[in-house]
Design an enzyme around this catalytic site. Structure first.
Site, mmCIF file in Angstrom:
data_model
loop_
_atom_site.group_PDB
_atom_site.id
_atom_site.type_symbol
_atom_site.label_atom_id
_atom_site.label_comp_id
_atom_site.label_asym_id
_atom_site.label_seq_id
_atom_site.Cartn_x
_atom_site.Cartn_y
_atom_site.Cartn_z
ATOM 1 N N TYR A 153 6.157 -1.108 -1.184
ATOM 2 C CA TYR A 153 5.444 0.161 -1.316
ATOM 3 C C TYR A 153 6.394 1.242 -1.847
ATOM 4 O O TYR A 153 6.043 2.000 -2.752
ATOM 5 C CB TYR A 153 4.883 0.555 0.047
ATOM 6 N N LYS A 157 5.984 3.382 -5.338
ATOM 7 C CA LYS A 157 5.833 4.839 -5.368
ATOM 8 C C LYS A 157 6.994 5.525 -6.097
ATOM 9 O O LYS A 157 6.785 6.558 -6.736
ATOM 10 C CB LYS A 157 5.679 5.380 -3.947
#
Length: 257
Positions: A153, A157
């Site tokens: 993740y 991002k």
């Protein structure tokens, strides 16, 4: 004149709050989600003024053809003034145990999805000679790696923050602004799942994890989806027309850069 915005991943959580906030501020909203029923429910609940007709449609953000169909269709029917790439997913696991299949899935939705949708939106805006605005949902995990159990993740991002800058640089000549928001600990269904996962990985209770999040946040409360939505509304407003390439921290001070 009514402006039209497409919001991805708007069937729940932050996306729903973005759609609702923008509708309250006079935007005509096209609610998109992989879940058709969820998109329909959100669109039906949006406030609408005279001459405003909100829409809902299914969108797989990883599909270039789907994104193009939505972007050009909205442009031709309503005019496309703004696009919010918000759809995202997460899984939690220790880095040593992280499955490559989950990495691929996370990158497909969180990063490739932003690329695919941003490209489709920008092409439609350029074709219609529209000086529009694009906002991507990143995360404070896109500014720091000190985030446990979310390596894939975090990578996705960080990618969104970099992609936002690259898009902003190239699309500036067309008058299109591109920015991203970086939320912190937001109370959403996705965070509820993460609370349970993190509690299991740490061997503590979900309330213990929640307390850690509060301790990290100087404003002493968890973030609400509406906090993010208001920031997106600002970045789409005329007040932000000279802001581009920005990664706006919206996290109550949980991470400061």
């Amino acid at each position: 004149m009514t402006k039209t915005v497409v919001v991805t991943g708007a069937g729940s959580g932050i996306g729903r709050a973005i759609a609702t906030t923008l509708a309250e501020r006079g935007w005509q909203v096209v609610v998109t989600d992989i879940d058709a029923a969820a998109a329909d429910l959100v669109a039906a609940a949006l406030p609408a003024g005279d001459g405003v007709r909100h829409e809902a449609t299914v969108l797989d953000v990883t599909s270039a053809s789907d994104a193009a169909t939505v972007a050009y269709g909205v442009t031709d029917r309503l005019g496309l003034d703004a696009w919010v790439s918000n759809a995202g997913i997460s899984f939690m696991h220790r880095f040593l145990d992280a499955p490559i299949a989950k990495f691929d899935q996370t990158m497909d939705v969180n990063l490739k999805g932003v690329f695919v949708c941003g490209q489709a939106a920008a092409r439609a805006m350029v074709r219609s000679n529209t000086a529009g605005a694009i906002v991507n949902t990143a995360s404070m995990a896109g500014k720091q790696g000190r985030v446990p159990f979310l390596a894939d993740y975090v990578a996705s991002k960080f990618g969104v923050v970099g992609l936002t800058q690259a898009m902003a640089y190239e699309l500036g000549e067309h008058g299109i602004t591109v920015n991203c928001v970086c939320p912190g600990y937001v109370e959403t269904p996705m965070q509820s799942r993460e609370l349970e996962w993190e509690a299991q990985l740490r061997g503590i209770t979900t309330e213990g994890v929640r307390a850690m999040m509060l301790d990290d946040t100087p404003l002493r409360r968890l973030e609400r989806p509406e906090d993010v939505a208001r920031s997106v509304a600002f970045l789409l407003s005329d007040d932000a027309r000279f802001i581009t390439g920005e990664a706006l921290a919206v996290n109550g001070g949980a991470y400061m850069d």
